[in-house]
Design an enzyme around this catalytic site. Structure first.
Site, PDB file in Angstrom:
ATOM      1  N   GLU A  70       0.847  -1.205   0.000  1.00  0.00           N
ATOM      2  CA  GLU A  70       0.000   0.000   0.000  1.00  0.00           C
ATOM      3  C   GLU A  70       0.874   1.243   0.000  1.00  0.00           C
ATOM      4  O   GLU A  70       1.998   1.226   0.514  1.00  0.00           O
ATOM      5  CB  GLU A  70      -0.829   0.078   1.307  1.00  0.00           C
ATOM      6  CG  GLU A  70      -2.057  -0.772   1.361  1.00  0.00           C
ATOM      7  CD  GLU A  70      -2.809  -0.602   2.690  1.00  0.00           C
ATOM      8  OE1 GLU A  70      -2.322   0.116   3.588  1.00  0.00           O
ATOM      9  OE2 GLU A  70      -3.870  -1.202   2.822  1.00  0.00           O
ATOM     10  N   LYS A 100      -2.447   0.757  21.890  1.00  0.00           N
ATOM     11  CA  LYS A 100      -3.135   2.016  22.163  1.00  0.00           C
ATOM     12  C   LYS A 100      -2.982   2.364  23.639  1.00  0.00           C
ATOM     13  O   LYS A 100      -3.062   1.488  24.493  1.00  0.00           O
ATOM     14  CB  LYS A 100      -4.621   1.880  21.807  1.00  0.00           C
ATOM     15  CG  LYS A 100      -4.846   1.624  20.322  1.00  0.00           C
ATOM     16  CD  LYS A 100      -6.256   1.173  20.032  1.00  0.00           C
ATOM     17  CE  LYS A 100      -6.376   0.776  18.563  1.00  0.00           C
ATOM     18  NZ  LYS A 100      -7.616   0.021  18.296  1.00  0.00           N
ATOM     19  N   VAL A 130     -11.014  -3.442  23.471  1.00  0.00           N
ATOM     20  CA  VAL A 130     -10.611  -2.929  24.785  1.00  0.00           C
ATOM     21  C   VAL A 130     -11.312  -1.595  25.049  1.00  0.00           C
ATOM     22  O   VAL A 130     -11.839  -1.363  26.137  1.00  0.00           O
ATOM     23  CB  VAL A 130      -9.081  -2.760  24.851  1.00  0.00           C
ATOM     24  CG1 VAL A 130      -8.661  -2.101  26.160  1.00  0.00           C
ATOM     25  CG2 VAL A 130      -8.364  -4.095  24.669  1.00  0.00           C
ATOM     26  N   GLU A 182     -11.711  -0.050  11.220  1.00  0.00           N
ATOM     27  CA  GLU A 182     -10.564   0.851  11.425  1.00  0.00           C
ATOM     28  C   GLU A 182     -10.280   1.611  10.142  1.00  0.00           C
ATOM     29  O   GLU A 182     -10.203   0.998   9.072  1.00  0.00           O
ATOM     30  CB  GLU A 182      -9.308   0.047  11.760  1.00  0.00           C
ATOM     31  CG  GLU A 182      -9.303  -0.614  13.104  1.00  0.00           C
ATOM     32  CD  GLU A 182      -7.942  -1.246  13.422  1.00  0.00           C
ATOM     33  OE1 GLU A 182      -7.829  -1.844  14.486  1.00  0.00           O
ATOM     34  OE2 GLU A 182      -7.007  -1.145  12.604  1.00  0.00           O
ATOM     35  N   ASN A 230     -12.120  -5.324  12.799  1.00  0.00           N
ATOM     36  CA  ASN A 230     -11.957  -6.210  13.943  1.00  0.00           C
ATOM     37  C   ASN A 230     -13.323  -6.807  14.281  1.00  0.00           C
ATOM     38  O   ASN A 230     -14.291  -6.070  14.451  1.00  0.00           O
ATOM     39  CB  ASN A 230     -11.406  -5.449  15.143  1.00  0.00           C
ATOM     40  CG  ASN A 230     -10.072  -4.807  14.819  1.00  0.00           C
ATOM     41  OD1 ASN A 230      -9.233  -5.405  14.156  1.00  0.00           O
ATOM     42  ND2 ASN A 230      -9.876  -3.581  15.259  1.00  0.00           N
ATOM     43  N   ARG A 249     -14.581  -8.297  16.931  1.00  0.00           N
ATOM     44  CA  ARG A 249     -14.683  -8.592  18.361  1.00  0.00           C
ATOM     45  C   ARG A 249     -15.134  -7.334  19.118  1.00  0.00           C
ATOM     46  O   ARG A 249     -15.184  -6.249  18.536  1.00  0.00           O
ATOM     47  CB  ARG A 249     -13.304  -8.978  18.890  1.00  0.00           C
ATOM     48  CG  ARG A 249     -12.277  -7.855  18.695  1.00  0.00           C
ATOM     49  CD  ARG A 249     -10.981  -8.040  19.436  1.00  0.00           C
ATOM     50  NE  ARG A 249     -10.157  -6.842  19.356  1.00  0.00           N
ATOM     51  CZ  ARG A 249      -9.325  -6.530  18.383  1.00  0.00           C
ATOM     52  NH1 ARG A 249      -9.182  -7.339  17.336  1.00  0.00           N
ATOM     53  NH2 ARG A 249      -8.633  -5.405  18.419  1.00  0.00           N
TER      54      ARG A 249
END
Ligand code: MV4
Length: 452
Positions: free
Chosen positions: A200, A237, A295, A275, A290, A292
């Site tokens: 990319e 993060k 966090v 994202e 993602n 799921r």
């Protein structure tokens, strides 16, 4: 609704899932490793099963042991939390084959989004912008180099089976590209058992913006706004906030529409995150999805008033979402991840006994943690011991509340990142909302040198 949910995780997220089950009147089963015998998730669950020794590969990652624990205790569903088996398509398949509901998307959705090159194609097919790049995986170094030259350096080489920053290499010229290309392929093969890579255009200073998605089995897919997760160190993060300081209502509508279009195109079910990278010129691109609960999900929960974990459980039981459109976004929310690590020693883990634990409180303060005075932080797992989530009527109020909460959070016995995080929040560029994914790397030594 389910009768009994097995929580296939540990730490704060296991507690978070147990609370959601309690509210729904669902019984719970904790599984734990020998190192987690004294953990709160074991005490808070109705039933508990030891699934093996401390290393995750011998306990939390052992599919047959978790399935056996569900069968022995009569659990009819499994919540995987985040990490461990949360994005393991084989685990979701094994649950189904054992007549246990996996609380999450389908194995096909997990597998499709787990392959980052396939995920890109899926998004392109429904008109979601992606960073200029190869149409799919590419294996010939010379052809890859020609492609890199055609889009111009710098470029980034990413593993199809990677994600979250694993197996990425930036190349700034042809020579570096050829060196990195071979290394990236062999690293991907040994790390993921899949050597596929794609190329990319590399964006130098993007912001990391992610959209929270919820879908149900009745065809509803909505977004719940974005989170700005640009404050990272080595792809971990540290601070997340919403709304993003870079967002406008028009940009949110456009990016949110794209995120929902992408999720709808695969009939997405459950909680997920799209994202994106947001470039300084306002252009945005899909990066990965993602599949799921994340966090940082409490940021969105506080901003919208929607309990994302309860929604996951309801949707898995076949119920419709309790919200049918993007809710009103209330004020500003910031989350700090507090780790048992020493910033002065390169963020080296600091496991051990927490002797004193006095949590902060007050209006707009939420603390998601499994820690307590006397708890021993084991050395085997990730070092996050608490998530501090603070809300204010605007960003300024949220920032003030977060600094005060960090300063009044007393933890003795282990070294934590709380004082470091307070210094990040006081950095003038962070205060202005003027930051990108390279901010922390750039400012790290300056921040470390600041007095507490
Ligand atoms: C990128 C990028 C810039 N350009 N891709 C990081 C995690 C994974 N989801 C993909 N990531 C990135 N992909 C292109 N084309 C920047 C990141 C990135 C990043 C890169 C280096 C150091 C820190 C970073 C933090 C967030 C995102």
């Amino acid at each position: 609704m389910f009768k009994k949910v097995l929580v296939a995780n540990r730490g704060e997220i296991a507690l978070r899932v147990i609370r959601a089950c309690r509210e729904l009147g669902v019984q719970t089963v904790a599984v734990y490793s020998e190192a987690d015998r004294e953990s709160l998730h074991v005490r808070f669950a109705d039933d508990d099963v030891c699934i093996g020794p401390a290393p995750a590969r011998d306990s939390y990652l052992r599919i047959p042991r978790i399935i056996a624990a569900a069968e022995i205790t009569g659990a009819d569903a499994i919540h995987p939390g985040y990490g461990f088996l949360a994005e393991n398509a084989e685990f979701a398949e094994t649950c189904a084959a054992s007549n246990i509901t996996f609380i999450g998307p389908t194995p096909e959705q997990i597998r499709l989004m787990g392959n980052k090159a396939e995920a890109r194609k899926t998004m392109q097919a429904c008109g979601v912008p992606t960073v200029p790049g190869t149409p799919g995986p590419i294996d010939d170094p010379d052809a890859a180099l020609e492609f890199a030259k055609s889009i111009g350096f710098p470029v980034i080489i990413k593993a199809s089976a990677g994600g979250g920053g694993k197996g990425m290499r930036v190349a700034r010229d042809a020579e570096e590209f050829l060196r990195s290309f071979g290394l990236a392929r062999s690293e991907a093969l040994s790390a993921f058992g899949d050597g596929d890579v794609y190329v990319e255009k590399y964006l130098e200073r993007p912001r990391h913006i992610e959209f929270q998605i919820l879908g149900d089995t009745h065809g509803t897919v909505i977004h719940l706004g974005e989170r700005d997760c640009s404050i990272q160190r080595r792809h971990q993060k540290l601070i997340e906030e919403a709304p993003s300081p870079a967002m406008t209502p028009a940009l949110r509508a456009a990016m949110g529409d794209a995120a929902v279009r992408g999720a709808k195109s695969i009939n997405y079910v459950g909680a997920g995150t799209i994202e994106m990278l947001l470039d300084s010129d306002g252009s945005y691109y899909f990066m990965e999805m993602n599949t799921r609960i994340q966090v940082e999900h409490p940021v969105t929960e506080q901003l919208t008033g929607v309990d994302l974990v309860k929604e996951q459980i309801r949707v898995a039981a076949g119920e419709p979402l309790s919200v049918s459109e993007t809710p009103e976004l209330r004020g500003h929310v910031i989350e700090c991840r507090i780790n048992a690590e020493d910033p002065a020693r390169g963020f080296q883990p600091s496991p051990g006994r927490i002797d004193v634990f006095h949590p902060p409180g007050g209006p707009g303060v939420r603390l998601d943690t499994h820690a307590y005075a006397g708890y021993r932080v084991p050395p085997y797992y990730d070092s996050m011991i608490a998530k501090l989530i603070v809300q204010g009527k605007n960003r300024d109020e949220a920032l003030r509340r977060m600094v005060l909460a960090l300063e009044s959070f007393i933890i003795e016995g282990v070294t934590t990142t709380a004082p470091f995080l307070a210094k990040v929040l006081e950095h003038p560029e962070f205060r202005e909302g003027n930051f990108d994914t390279k901010f922390l790397e750039r400012e790290l030594t300056t921040i470390l040198q600041q007095p507490a």
